[in-house]
Design a protein around this motif. Sequence first.
Motif, PDB file in Angstrom:
ATOM      1  N   GLU A 164      50.611  32.284  50.887  1.00 57.59           N
ATOM      2  CA  GLU A 164      49.371  32.608  50.189  1.00 57.59           C
ATOM      3  C   GLU A 164      49.560  33.764  49.202  1.00 57.59           C
ATOM      4  O   GLU A 164      48.989  33.763  48.114  1.00 57.59           O
TER       5      GLU A 164
ATOM      6  N   ILE B  75      51.399  32.224  46.129  1.00 57.21           N
ATOM      7  CA  ILE B  75      50.648  31.375  45.202  1.00 57.21           C
ATOM      8  C   ILE B  75      49.453  32.089  44.585  1.00 57.21           C
ATOM      9  O   ILE B  75      48.801  31.543  43.708  1.00 57.21           O
ATOM     10  N   ALA B  76      49.191  33.321  45.038  1.00 59.77           N
ATOM     11  CA  ALA B  76      48.209  34.126  44.309  1.00 59.77           C
ATOM     12  C   ALA B  76      48.837  34.651  43.018  1.00 59.77           C
ATOM     13  O   ALA B  76      48.141  35.063  42.103  1.00 59.77           O
TER      14      ALA B  76
ATOM     15  N   LYS C  65      51.774  29.733  40.208  1.00 57.12           N
ATOM     16  CA  LYS C  65      51.162  28.423  40.422  1.00 57.12           C
ATOM     17  C   LYS C  65      52.049  27.625  41.374  1.00 57.12           C
ATOM     18  O   LYS C  65      53.291  27.706  41.280  1.00 57.12           O
ATOM     19  N   PRO C  66      51.450  26.843  42.275  1.00 53.98           N
ATOM     20  CA  PRO C  66      52.251  26.081  43.238  1.00 53.98           C
ATOM     21  C   PRO C  66      53.303  25.205  42.554  1.00 53.98           C
ATOM     22  O   PRO C  66      54.407  25.050  43.059  1.00 53.98           O
TER      23      PRO C  66
ATOM     24  N   LEU D  37      47.975  25.535  52.146  1.00 57.72           N
ATOM     25  CA  LEU D  37      46.935  26.358  52.763  1.00 57.72           C
ATOM     26  C   LEU D  37      46.274  25.668  53.943  1.00 57.72           C
ATOM     27  O   LEU D  37      45.297  26.151  54.496  1.00 57.72           O
TER      28      LEU D  37
ATOM     29  N   THR E  60      36.579  33.800  52.681  1.00 58.35           N
ATOM     30  CA  THR E  60      37.955  33.514  52.266  1.00 58.35           C
ATOM     31  C   THR E  60      37.988  32.463  51.164  1.00 58.35           C
ATOM     32  O   THR E  60      38.749  32.580  50.200  1.00 58.35           O
TER      33      THR E  60
ATOM     34  N   ARG F 288      39.646  33.029  47.582  1.00 61.02           N
ATOM     35  CA  ARG F 288      40.709  32.146  47.073  1.00 61.02           C
ATOM     36  C   ARG F 288      40.307  31.527  45.726  1.00 61.02           C
ATOM     37  O   ARG F 288      41.152  31.292  44.880  1.00 61.02           O
TER      38      ARG F 288
ATOM     39  N   LEU G 115      40.911  34.022  42.984  1.00 62.58           N
ATOM     40  CA  LEU G 115      42.337  34.149  42.658  1.00 62.58           C
ATOM     41  C   LEU G 115      42.930  32.856  42.104  1.00 62.58           C
ATOM     42  O   LEU G 115      44.143  32.766  41.917  1.00 62.58           O
ATOM     43  N   ASP G 116      42.091  31.838  41.900  1.00 63.46           N
ATOM     44  CA  ASP G 116      42.565  30.565  41.366  1.00 63.46           C
ATOM     45  C   ASP G 116      43.576  29.896  42.293  1.00 63.46           C
ATOM     46  O   ASP G 116      44.461  29.154  41.860  1.00 63.46           O
ATOM     47  N   ILE G 117      43.464  30.198  43.592  1.00 70.73           N
ATOM     48  CA  ILE G 117      44.314  29.499  44.559  1.00 70.73           C
ATOM     49  C   ILE G 117      43.699  28.145  44.853  1.00 70.73           C
ATOM     50  O   ILE G 117      44.395  27.148  44.994  1.00 70.73           O
TER      51      ILE G 117
ATOM     52  N   LEU H 144      40.353  25.560  43.496  1.00 70.23           N
ATOM     53  CA  LEU H 144      39.442  25.386  42.364  1.00 70.23           C
ATOM     54  C   LEU H 144      38.015  25.163  42.853  1.00 70.23           C
ATOM     55  O   LEU H 144      37.802  24.398  43.795  1.00 70.23           O
TER      56      LEU H 144
END
Lengths: 429, 321
Positions: free
Chosen positions: A229, A232-233, A236-237, A410, B45, B49, B52-54, B56
């Motif tokens: 986590e 990927i913050a 980009k994955p 995730l 959470t 997320r 942070l653009d983890i 969408l």
Amino acid sequence: MGKLYAVIRREYWERVKSPWFLAATLLGPLGFAAITILPAVLALRQGTSNKAKSVIVLDATGVGVGDRLRTALAGGLRSTDTSRATVRVMAPADLAAAETTATREVVAGTFAGYLVLDTAVVAGGPVRYAGRNAANSQDMDLVEGAVRQGLLSHRLVAAGLDPLKVQQLSNIRTPFTSEKLDERGRGGSGVGSVVVGYLIAFLLYMMIALYGQTLMRGVLDEKMTRVAEVIIASVKPDTLLAGKVIGVGGVGVTQQLVWIALGWAIVSFRGPILGAFGLPDVPVSLPSVSAGALATYLALYILGFTFYASLFAATGAMVSNQEDIQQASLPVTALLVASIVFMQPILLQPDSTLSRVMTMLPFSAPVLMPLRMATVQVPAWEIAATLVGMALACAVAIWVAARIYRVGLLMYGKRPSFGEVARWVRLAG
Amino acid sequence: MSEPAVLIRNVVKRYAGHVAVRDLSLTVPTGTVYGLLGPNGAGKTTTIRMILDIILPDEGTITLLGKPNTDAATLDRLGYLPEERGLYKKMVVRDVLRFLGSLKGLSGAGLDRRIDEWLDRLTLRSEAKDWGKAKVDELSRGMQQKVQFIGTLLHDPEVVILDEPFSGLDPINAQALKDTVVDLKRRGRTVLFSTHLMDNAERLCDAVCIIAKGEKVLDGRVADVKAAHASRTVALALDGDTDGVAREVLADRTLVAEVDDQNTFFEVRLAPGAGAQELLARLVQRGAPLRRFELVQPSLHQIFLDKVGAKGVEAGMSGHG
């Protein structure tokens, strides 16, 4: 770009600098060399353990055929070691008693067996052998050859030839080499190129399986330690996935280059190396591998690794614990192992339809194409079509894997079903 | 006024079967300490997320420092500490920090200098022992938490986002974290953190947003929130109530909604429409022997309970911590 590089750098260096990598890279070829050299060394040094030669020769011929046989069995006149065969010269009448004694000795394990040479042998009568290794065809060939050679040299000497001359003439060693021909002409040694094809196919298979699973475990590890986590913050994955594939793939390339270099060095300097073990130099004719073939192997590895690595990475992202990963990776592993199953049929009939299809399918091509290329002349268009097909398969695999990876990274808890994974792929933006 | 550090507009996030975040809007002003409060499962959470653009959002927009949150350069100005924390166990601490720094665009000698400073500041490096050279799994849990902080703050982010930062911290590291938050605020940084521990939030935050079940319950500056929820509770102490006059007054349901009678101490909740002044006047008028009459400042916890009701409080909600 800087982030991609950062990921590649970590994936690459953390693995390359680990002691395991160093050990596998350096000891791999040495281990390989050891299993080829050691048996030869042992066979020569510990001759008494060589059953074919530790025999009793009961010689009742009266003309010393037994001694000649012993010389032949030891490997000719120049050989100094004549202790392997024990020759007992006797009168024909004592043969039966001597045979009983010899039987006891063989049963007790002192000798491997005994040969009976009676007077009729000189005239072409039968030779009997009794021993523990009577079923070993190689040993029997050796003994039989020695008997022939011993009898031949006796007859030649009896015919008035110089014994030394006889020995020189009858001691024939013929190194046998074969050469592969194709429409371009000489292609190096025939057997050699099949061996090299096998080696390359297995090497590519091993590298893809080994490093694909390394990557998979790396992804799972990032998930389990929850580093994923944080990463990927910042990245980009998709970039993370790309960096991992390139980084881990690079480790594989590095290892192969070191192996090739070491292999070349071992072959080039085999004289001194073998000499150090007290062995004579052996001629090794390396099959010539053209630059084009080498480039093809490299492309096959890169595309094959990318294909499988993406799928392995997606698998690693799907699960949350070590127990699930073996089962989850089964489909991908099965795809890879399937290639190995087809090695034998392709080697036997490299131009059959089955062989042509299997060597061109993207999932089996990286392993099987090198094998076929080593045995027959594969048309250039087939190679080109294979590479294009693999590139397309890679694009699809990366696309699917990136989507699974993005969502899976995730997700914790129980292993998702196939339907759930399909939904991830569909919904992941 | 500069751009808000975080601006969330009408964000919705749905998962199969439930809505995690429902039409959420909030503004985190630059330079403030902002608390995102709510019980477990409230959507904290998920919100973080999305910032942070983890993940969408399905609907709505999020801007960071005036730019869309998909802008890579802007994301580099953020520091993030997730709720579930971990590091590469087999890596050397310094290498982990170098890696995390390089992911934020730092490199070379500058990066190493920052790592040294932080290792010194959090006492992970001394004359005797440099933990930066050790592998992560050789460190105690507390030390690993420190390394994790360093990773979050190494690039001196303008906006620091911490998800449940106090969970799992030992008291010493919890204090160190509070000090760090105060220090960041003093240096003009923005801190956004989520917590289910209202006490922590009340002491640290300039502003809060309380969410429950994916929806915003209230938000604003802590002082404003408290003012808007003026006290409805009075703490009352008597020197005996022998003739029962005080209890008579407290029994008036137009004045008092509820009484927690503890003999000489009473916790009184005022009835709707009734004022504390009125209650005091009546008590004085009847000659009740008052020893203490105090309007209790509502805690965020009480405000939350008032707004959401006990039903909104699921397991894990706590007023203490």
